[in-house]
Design an enzyme around this catalytic site. Sequence first.
Site, PDB file in Angstrom:
ATOM      1  N   ASP A  92      42.284  42.827  34.621  1.00 35.29           N
ATOM      2  CA  ASP A  92      41.587  41.688  34.063  1.00 35.29           C
ATOM      3  C   ASP A  92      42.770  41.216  32.828  1.00 35.29           C
ATOM      4  OD1 ASP A  92      41.723  43.967  31.950  1.00 35.29           O
ATOM      5  OD2 ASP A  92      39.903  43.524  30.887  1.00 35.29           O
ATOM      6  N   GLY A 142      34.512  57.000  23.497  1.00 37.86           N
ATOM      7  CA  GLY A 142      35.569  57.707  24.338  1.00 37.86           C
ATOM      8  C   GLY A 142      35.216  57.959  25.597  1.00 37.86           C
ATOM      9  N   ALA A 143      34.294  57.501  26.391  1.00 35.18           N
ATOM     10  CA  ALA A 143      33.782  57.743  27.576  1.00 35.18           C
ATOM     11  C   ALA A 143      34.161  56.553  28.767  1.00 35.18           C
ATOM     12  CB  ALA A 143      32.313  58.002  27.694  1.00 35.18           C
ATOM     13  N   GLY A 144      34.687  55.588  28.190  1.00 31.26           N
ATOM     14  CA  GLY A 144      35.067  54.414  29.120  1.00 31.26           C
ATOM     15  C   GLY A 144      33.871  53.657  29.673  1.00 31.26           C
ATOM     16  N   SER A 170      31.831  51.119  24.456  1.00 34.87           N
ATOM     17  CA  SER A 170      30.998  51.337  23.081  1.00 34.87           C
ATOM     18  C   SER A 170      31.741  50.533  22.092  1.00 34.87           C
ATOM     19  CB  SER A 170      31.048  52.956  22.661  1.00 34.87           C
ATOM     20  OG  SER A 170      32.322  53.207  22.231  1.00 34.87           O
ATOM     21  N   SER A 171      32.889  50.189  22.171  1.00 35.59           N
ATOM     22  CA  SER A 171      33.827  49.664  21.132  1.00 35.59           C
ATOM     23  C   SER A 171      33.424  47.989  21.329  1.00 35.59           C
ATOM     24  CB  SER A 171      35.184  49.841  20.903  1.00 35.59           C
ATOM     25  OG  SER A 171      35.809  49.544  22.002  1.00 35.59           O
ATOM     26  N   GLU A 222      39.992  43.571  19.088  1.00 29.02           N
ATOM     27  CA  GLU A 222      40.689  44.652  19.679  1.00 29.02           C
ATOM     28  C   GLU A 222      42.364  44.539  19.719  1.00 29.02           C
ATOM     29  OE1 GLU A 222      39.592  47.598  20.878  1.00 29.02           O
ATOM     30  OE2 GLU A 222      37.360  47.322  21.499  1.00 29.02           O
ATOM     31  N   ASP A 240      35.624  43.967  29.190  1.00 28.67           N
ATOM     32  CA  ASP A 240      34.486  44.626  28.637  1.00 28.67           C
ATOM     33  C   ASP A 240      33.554  43.502  27.631  1.00 28.67           C
ATOM     34  OD1 ASP A 240      35.792  46.584  29.711  1.00 28.67           O
ATOM     35  OD2 ASP A 240      36.747  47.422  27.927  1.00 28.67           O
ATOM     36  N   TYR A 286      46.838  53.738  27.580  1.00 26.19           N
ATOM     37  CA  TYR A 286      46.636  52.454  28.161  1.00 26.19           C
ATOM     38  C   TYR A 286      47.547  51.364  27.991  1.00 26.19           C
ATOM     39  CZ  TYR A 286      43.670  48.270  28.849  1.00 26.19           C
ATOM     40  OH  TYR A 286      43.370  47.051  29.324  1.00 26.19           O
TER      41      TYR A 286
HETATM   42  C1  GLA Z   1      39.683  49.213  29.261  1.00 25.76           C
HETATM   43  C2  GLA Z   1      39.973  47.685  28.650  1.00 25.76           C
HETATM   44  C3  GLA Z   1      39.617  46.580  29.797  1.00 25.76           C
HETATM   45  C4  GLA Z   1      40.289  47.082  31.082  1.00 25.76           C
HETATM   46  C5  GLA Z   1      40.084  48.437  31.612  1.00 25.76           C
HETATM   47  C6  GLA Z   1      40.628  48.854  32.846  1.00 25.76           C
HETATM   48  O1  GLA Z   1      38.150  49.229  29.302  1.00 25.76           O
HETATM   49  O2  GLA Z   1      39.317  47.511  27.491  1.00 25.76           O
HETATM   50  O3  GLA Z   1      40.199  45.215  29.291  1.00 25.76           O
HETATM   51  O4  GLA Z   1      41.455  46.497  31.131  1.00 25.76           O
HETATM   52  O5  GLA Z   1      40.469  49.264  30.433  1.00 25.76           O
HETATM   53  O6  GLA Z   1      40.150  48.030  33.907  1.00 25.76           O
END
Ligand code: GLA
Length: 354
Positions: free
Chosen positions: A33, A115-117, A120-121, A153, A165, A214
Amino acid sequence: MSLSAQFVAAYGRAPTATASVPGRVNLIGEHTDYNGGAVLPAAIERKIDIALAPNGSSTTSIQSTRFNGRIERPTGDPKRNEWTDYAMGALWKADALGWLSGGVDLLIESNVPDGAGVSSSAALITAILRAAAETANVKADPVDVAKHARAVENEYIGMPCGIMDQLAVGLASPGSALALNTQDLSFEVIDIPAGWSFAVIHSGVRRELADGRYKARFEECQSAADALETDTLCLLDSAQQDAMEALPDPLKKRARHVTSEHLRTVQATAAMKASDLEAFARLMNESHRSYAEDFEASTPEIDALIADAVDSGARGARLTGGGFGGCIVVLLESQLEADWIGAFLDRHPGTWQV
Ligand code: GLA
């Protein structure tokens, strides 16, 4: 008790606005993204609800129904590496937009794990921005809100994320996926075909996007893009693809992941539209391999969960989100879902269904 009633109980007056925003799971398209590529996230059933009202002081009060007590922070407080930073960042942006200024009373109710992907943020920031716009009587366009949420962010938190997200939580609703082109922000909502179930299972490995890994991947992608003289690493022409093969590692591997991941996401979107479960599942499995081997964003524990998921009858499985922990997403035939999930969770103590 409704959230508004809880707000009255906590703060002694009614909120000026409330907002409700879901978490998201990314079905395929990881780290594409911010490289001009495609993503395919979907909303999950879990959500964050917030209620707020300006309080006329220079102190913001933040209360969560999950914890006792209130956290007070001065207006304009810079980040402190605490969960309330996301709220403070959203209010900082709302102030800059002229939507809400001064101190704010805020009440948060959430069943989206952090913290789970599962974003939430992004959900919390988006909810606060939406409620701030409503308080100011501004009809905010959801795509603009997503851009503002991403800026929180990037600029306040210091997390160099893309826009997936924020758009996913702002635009998607459970039962459909959002096929998003991050180069021009065009998108299409696609119904998840009947008979397909996506289960989201926490691996038990916690992750923090702010922990630096990241960002390290983001910077490697930037370096690869600079070397190939492009802003969109996902969209290389054939000369650039040849040049990519000559890049040193790890840049070559990172670039190979995002370019191949973009193509897989485009193909997976077509497979979903055609209800082609087999093709979609294969692309998920290939995506995980690429994420683990070329992007090196998985962990041995998660690789073991993915292998067991596929060996035990899941059609496709992959690590979802920013990497290094958090949730896996599993594609199951709906009639097998309940039994499969129960048996999987039993075999892997420490995992749980999101
Ligand atoms: C997080 C980031 C997104 C994206 C994903 C990985 O969720 O907030 O922008 O880069 O990781 O695909």
